[in-house]
Write an enzyme that holds these catalytic residues in place. Structure first.
Site, PDB file in Angstrom:
ATOM      1  N   THR A   1      67.207   2.631  60.485  1.00 25.66           N
ATOM      2  CA  THR A   1      67.432   4.060  60.289  1.00 25.66           C
ATOM      3  C   THR A   1      68.926   4.323  60.201  1.00 25.66           C
ATOM      4  O   THR A   1      69.738   3.489  60.601  1.00 25.66           O
ATOM      5  CB  THR A   1      66.838   4.866  61.453  1.00 25.66           C
ATOM      6  OG1 THR A   1      67.501   4.494  62.669  1.00 25.66           O
ATOM      7  CG2 THR A   1      65.341   4.608  61.590  1.00 25.66           C
TER       8      THR A   1
ATOM      9  N   LYS B   1      67.581  28.519  67.169  1.00 25.82           N
ATOM     10  CA  LYS B   1      66.786  29.353  68.077  1.00 25.82           C
ATOM     11  C   LYS B   1      67.607  30.600  68.413  1.00 25.82           C
ATOM     12  O   LYS B   1      68.540  30.562  69.213  1.00 25.82           O
ATOM     13  CB  LYS B   1      66.458  28.574  69.357  1.00 25.82           C
ATOM     14  CG  LYS B   1      65.381  29.222  70.228  1.00 25.82           C
ATOM     15  CD  LYS B   1      64.047  29.226  69.522  1.00 25.82           C
ATOM     16  CE  LYS B   1      62.896  29.695  70.405  1.00 25.82           C
ATOM     17  NZ  LYS B   1      62.490  28.712  71.417  1.00 25.82           N
TER      18      LYS B   1
END
Length: 553
Positions: A185, A439
């Site tokens: 990754t 958020k």
């Protein structure tokens, strides 16, 4: 009662022998430092057989890891088959990783040999003494004017091949679950993690590149994989092209927009694949080239801006085919093609469909789950959740088990970290990465959707949106915008452009103009870099954030 079918392993020797036996006449073109090199699949196959015995000469273990540090070339393609067909494991090293990450992954994988393009020696050679298991460095001479080190560990690729007796007969892999390749990754958080592909998973994934509701590769195609061969096996295209018998054009080290556009035109390429930044770079050149042979532009790695896809459709009649996946999904998990339910839509509505990530390809299952509780979410195109995936080419764990606990559910599904909604037909629409959601006042804002709307502005080249601290709402969006050359743009113009397009409380509290959006090693926007740069940024309470559309304060 058992079926009475032959038990033959799904393994890469079949891909090699099929290409050798049926498509020996097909061309493979490589652009290198000095120009173009043309060969045929038959000539390439003979070199694969020579390379197979070279690996024995170098005394590479039966399942030894063979590293590559190379561009997209026919030599790299030789390694793609010779290594796994002899039972070894191909480990494609990402040339864009930071040096310490490269050292980490080569040592973690225990690479025994690394094949390096000559043009990349300045990046690789300073690290060689830190590579604990590497006994050989084989130089692939791509014509670069770079000094080759005088060292007993260094070998010339062509000299090794010239001295080798070709492997005779048929390659055999008895167990289809044997490792064929591995890729790490990109390491956006912590150390990169190793994903190990089996022969079985690689063959099955390669077949997906041939399906009609996808890239639909066939013998009639000429394919240009701009996506690097060091990134998740170039999305399976090298193996898919050999299975289908397509012509191949490999771009080598020069992947500038002008160079790629010239290859597309000169070789009458029908299918091309790359990340959005590649197609952004080529967009200004569309009117200057003949791309009439091009039928499919495959794009993945990050969300494709609708404005970019539509620019291609309007200029050359070919929109971008959106795909979604990750290293852990080999990587193709979904593809977006128009279906029968879209036939009655207007062109603008179809553009919205093409901006989605599309349906799961056959043999891949997806589901949506609340990231915190794991509760399943409905497919109503309203509810959002983390995408979880399962299938025969989806990772079940990481190499050596590192980092696997948080990434996989108790029942074995991969937690992708991508947040999406799914419509009733099963079409996926990525909203954000879980770590990139904003958020604000207890409500979520999707940064990807904001970015796409900002990039729809005609003066914007690129845009990335990140969360920054806010004294009242905890987090608010900050837009980082790159203006097209020769244009001027103000923050007020950006906000005015967004006002009719998104909810009022989604409007960024600030706009910062930057020279370019930093990229990760696989070409995605590096929001971590932007968060580090603007880590101390704190916006004051603003009118945009003070009242929501439904009156909440």
């Amino acid at each position: 009662m058992l079926g009475l079918m032959q038990d033959r392993p799904l393994a890469l020797p079949h891909v090699f022998h099929r290409a050798e036996e049926y498509f020996g006449h097909k061309p493979i073109v490589t652009a290198d430092v000095t120009g173009e090199i043309s060969t045929t699949v038959a000539e390439w196959a003979q070199r694969v057989r020579q390379l197979a015995t070279v690996l024995d000469t170098l005394d590479i273990s039966a399942d030894g890891r063979v590293g590559t540090f190379a561009w997209n070339t026919s030599r790299h393609l030789e390694l793609y088959l010779a290594v796994p067909c002899t039972g070894r494991v191909l480990h494609t090293l990402n040339i864009r990783l930071f040096p310490e990450q490269l050292v980490y992954v080569a040592n973690h994988a225990e690479d025994e040999v690394v094949f390096v393009d000559r043009s990349l020696l300045p990046l690789f050679w300073p690290l060689v003494d830190k590579l604990e298991s590497v006994r050989h460095v084989v130089v692939l001479d791509d014509g670069a004017d770079v000094e080759i080190p005088t060292d007993p560990r260094v070998h010339d690729y062509e000299e090794l091949l010239a001295a080798a007796t070709p492997f005779e007969g048929r390659f055999e892999i008895a167990d289809e679950n044997t490792a064929a390749a591995m890729c790490y990754t990109s390491g956006t958080t912590g150390n990169p993690k190793g994903v190990v592909y089996s022969h079985r998973s690689t063959v099955l994934h390669s077949l997906i590149t041939l399906i009609a509701d996808g890239a639909a590769l066939s013998e009639r195609d000429v394919v240009l994989p701009v996506v690097p061969m060091f990134h998740a096996n170039a999305w399976g295209l090298p193996y898919g092209c050999l299975l289908a018998g397509t012509g191949l054009v490999l771009p080598g080290p020069n992947m500038t927009p002008a160079a790629v556009a010239a290859l597309l035109e000169r070789h009458r390429v029908t299918v091309a694949a790359g990340v959005p930044t590649i197609w952004m770079g080529i967009q200004p050149l569309l009117a200057d080239h003949d791309f009439s042979a091009l039928r499919t532009i495959l794009c993945g790695g990050s969300a494709v801006p609708k404005v970019l896809s539509e620019a291609y459709r309007e200029a050359i009649g070919v929109p971008i085919l959106h795909a979604w996946g990750m290293t852990e999904t080999s990587p193709i998990a979904t593809m977006c093609t128009l279906r029968t339910q879209h036939e009655s839509l207007t062109e603008a509505e179809r553009a919205d469909v093409r901006a989605r990530q599309g349906h799961a390809v056959p043999l891949v299952d997806i589901r949506l789950a609340d990231p915190a509780t794991g509760e399943p979410q409905p497919w109503d195109d309203v509810a959002t959740g983390e995408i979880q995936a399962a299938g025969p080419w989806i990772a079940s764990e990481y190499y050596r088990g590192e980092g696997s606990g948080a990434q996989f559910t108790e029942d074995g599904w991969l937690r992708t970290g991508d947040v999406a909604s799914v419509d009733r037909y099963g079409s996926l629409r990525i909203v954000d990465r879980t770590k990139d959601l904003i958020k604000s006042g207890g409500e979520w804002i999707g940064s990807v959707e904001l970015e796409n709307e900002i990039m729809a502005h005609p003066k914007v080249a690129e845009a990335a949106v990140i969360a920054v601290p806010h004294p009242k709402w905890v987090e608010r969006p900050l837009a980082c915008v790159v203006v097209k050359p020769g244009e001027t743009l103000t923050a007020e113009e950006v906000i005015a452009h967004l006002e009719p397009r998104v909810a009022r409380w989604w409007l960024p509290d600030a706009v910062e103009f930057i020279d370019e959006v930093p990229k990760t090693s696989v070409g995605k926007f590096s929001k971590r870099t932007l968060r580090e740069k603007f880590g101390g940024y704190q916006v004051a309470a603003s009118a945009a954030a003070s009242t929501t559309d439904d009156g909440r304060t």
